[in-house]
Design a protein around this motif. Structure first.
Motif, PDB file in Angstrom:
ATOM      1  N   VAL A 123      10.260   1.033  -7.011  1.00  0.00           N
ATOM      2  CA  VAL A 123      10.485   0.962  -5.574  1.00  0.00           C
ATOM      3  C   VAL A 123       9.399   0.082  -4.981  1.00  0.00           C
ATOM      4  N   THR A 124       9.781  -0.936  -4.248  1.00  0.00           N
ATOM      5  CA  THR A 124       8.800  -1.820  -3.624  1.00  0.00           C
ATOM      6  C   THR A 124       8.359  -1.261  -2.280  1.00  0.00           C
ATOM      7  N   GLU A 125       7.197  -1.660  -1.835  1.00  0.00           N
ATOM      8  CA  GLU A 125       6.651  -1.169  -0.572  1.00  0.00           C
ATOM      9  C   GLU A 125       7.588  -1.529   0.584  1.00  0.00           C
ATOM     10  N   GLY A 126       7.877  -0.544   1.436  1.00  0.00           N
ATOM     11  CA  GLY A 126       8.729  -0.764   2.592  1.00  0.00           C
ATOM     12  C   GLY A 126      10.219  -0.678   2.317  1.00  0.00           C
ATOM     13  N   GLU A 127      10.591  -0.352   1.098  1.00  0.00           N
ATOM     14  CA  GLU A 127      11.999  -0.280   0.715  1.00  0.00           C
ATOM     15  C   GLU A 127      12.548   1.126   0.940  1.00  0.00           C
ATOM     16  N   ILE A 128      13.856   1.211   1.177  1.00  0.00           N
ATOM     17  CA  ILE A 128      14.570   2.488   1.107  1.00  0.00           C
ATOM     18  C   ILE A 128      15.466   2.431  -0.116  1.00  0.00           C
ATOM     19  N   LEU A 129      15.164   3.278  -1.091  1.00  0.00           N
ATOM     20  CA  LEU A 129      15.951   3.349  -2.316  1.00  0.00           C
ATOM     21  C   LEU A 129      16.780   4.615  -2.298  1.00  0.00           C
TER      22      LEU A 129
ATOM     23  N   LYS B 183       3.920   5.988 -11.718  1.00  0.00           N
ATOM     24  CA  LYS B 183       2.770   5.335 -11.113  1.00  0.00           C
ATOM     25  C   LYS B 183       3.006   5.136  -9.620  1.00  0.00           C
ATOM     26  N   LEU B 184       2.027   5.553  -8.814  1.00  0.00           N
ATOM     27  CA  LEU B 184       2.036   5.352  -7.374  1.00  0.00           C
ATOM     28  C   LEU B 184       1.003   4.282  -7.054  1.00  0.00           C
ATOM     29  N   ALA B 185       1.471   3.150  -6.543  1.00  0.00           N
ATOM     30  CA  ALA B 185       0.587   2.023  -6.243  1.00  0.00           C
ATOM     31  C   ALA B 185      -0.311   1.678  -7.432  1.00  0.00           C
ATOM     32  N   GLY B 186       0.273   1.745  -8.620  1.00  0.00           N
ATOM     33  CA  GLY B 186      -0.435   1.372  -9.838  1.00  0.00           C
ATOM     34  C   GLY B 186      -1.221   2.481 -10.511  1.00  0.00           C
TER      35      GLY B 186
ATOM     36  N   PRO C  38       2.425  10.269   4.706  1.00  0.00           N
ATOM     37  CA  PRO C  38       2.751   9.729   3.383  1.00  0.00           C
ATOM     38  C   PRO C  38       2.827   8.211   3.354  1.00  0.00           C
ATOM     39  N   LYS C  39       2.507   7.658   2.201  1.00  0.00           N
ATOM     40  CA  LYS C  39       2.821   6.257   1.911  1.00  0.00           C
ATOM     41  C   LYS C  39       4.264   6.172   1.407  1.00  0.00           C
ATOM     42  N   LEU C  40       4.644   7.224   0.661  1.00  0.00           N
ATOM     43  CA  LEU C  40       5.971   7.307   0.054  1.00  0.00           C
ATOM     44  C   LEU C  40       6.603   8.623   0.466  1.00  0.00           C
TER      45      LEU C  40
END
Length: 244
Positions: free
Chosen positions: A24-30, A59-62, A156-158
């Motif tokens: 999932v890329t940042e800012g995406e809605i999956l 992995k969250l943000a790597g 949250p970030k996610l």
């Protein structure tokens, strides 16, 4: 933002999630779709720390987070809702959200800081932020909103949204979907939305991952999902059994 690699969860001899991979890329809605029993919620629970994976990587943000506890995942920036809301019914809406703010991402907060975050989360979820608004007055849609507000109060970030449309009528479903899109657009929060109801979700998400029997059977755009024969089969059955 999120990278899931060969995630597997077995309960004894039953494999509920079988080497599931997606990112999932940042800012995406999956949208994470699939019929009941397809492994959606188990995947969610492994990401959010409610379950420890049998194998695989999250992995969250790597940063590797597979196997970490739910409170650790929350403090690292993963907020989640649950299919069945279980608020603290003896507390007000504001108190429910304040409690979430204290235990969320961002470290120690004063009461005033937590209350400000809580009021903002309630307002974003279209609930009254006043101190006297109580849980007892909420219907199904209101309880879903409170579940969302509590997740948002953790900063949250996610955001993992689990079955946000369950128990809602058509109008409430549309409003819930629009709310999630607005949260992404206005706050930049990345969202993974688990759902078994396809219609409304496909009009909001950027991409879709479809599970069946614990495995990924499709990944692509909503339009592609609607045209994919494997997706149609898990929802509608084999072509020969469908009504003309």
């Amino acid at each position: 933002m999120l990278e899931v690699t060969r995630l597997t969860k077995a309960f004894g001899g039953f494999v509920a999630v079988n080497e599931v991979s997606f990112s999932v890329t940042e800012g995406e809605i999956l949208g994470l779709l699939g019929p009941n029993g397809s492994g959606k919620s188990t995947t969610f629970n492994c990401i959010a720390g409610m379950l420890k994976p049998t194998a695989g990587s999250v992995k969250l943000a790597g940063e590797e987070i597979a196997g970490q506890t739910a409170d650790t995942a929350c403090r690292k920036g993963i907020g989640r809702t649950f299919q069945i809301p279980r608020p603290f019914r003896g507390l007000s809406l504001l108190e429910n959200a304040v409690l979430a703010a204290h235990y969320g991402n961002g470290g120690h907060l004063s009461h005033d800081e937590a209350e400000a975050i809580a009021r903002d989360a309630l307002t974003l979820a279209q609930l009254p932020p006043e101190a006297d608004a109580m849980v007892g007055g909420l219907g199904a849609a209101g309880l879903k909103k409170l579940e969302l507000a509590r997740a948002l109060a953790t900063r949250p970030k996610l955001l993992l949204a689990d079955e946000s449309l369950g128990g809602l009528d058509a109008t409430e479903m549309r409003q819930a979907a629009d709310m999630l899109k607005r949260i992404r657009d206005e706050r930049g929060i990345t969202i993974v939305w688990v759902e078994h109801i396809m219609g409304v979700l496909l009009s909001v998400v950027d991409r879709v991952v479809v599970l069946d029997h614990g495995a990924v059977i499709f990944e692509g755009t909503p339009r592609e999902a609607q045209q994919d024969e494997k997706v149609a089969e898990v929802y509608l059955g084999p072509p020969e059994t469908r009504a003309a």
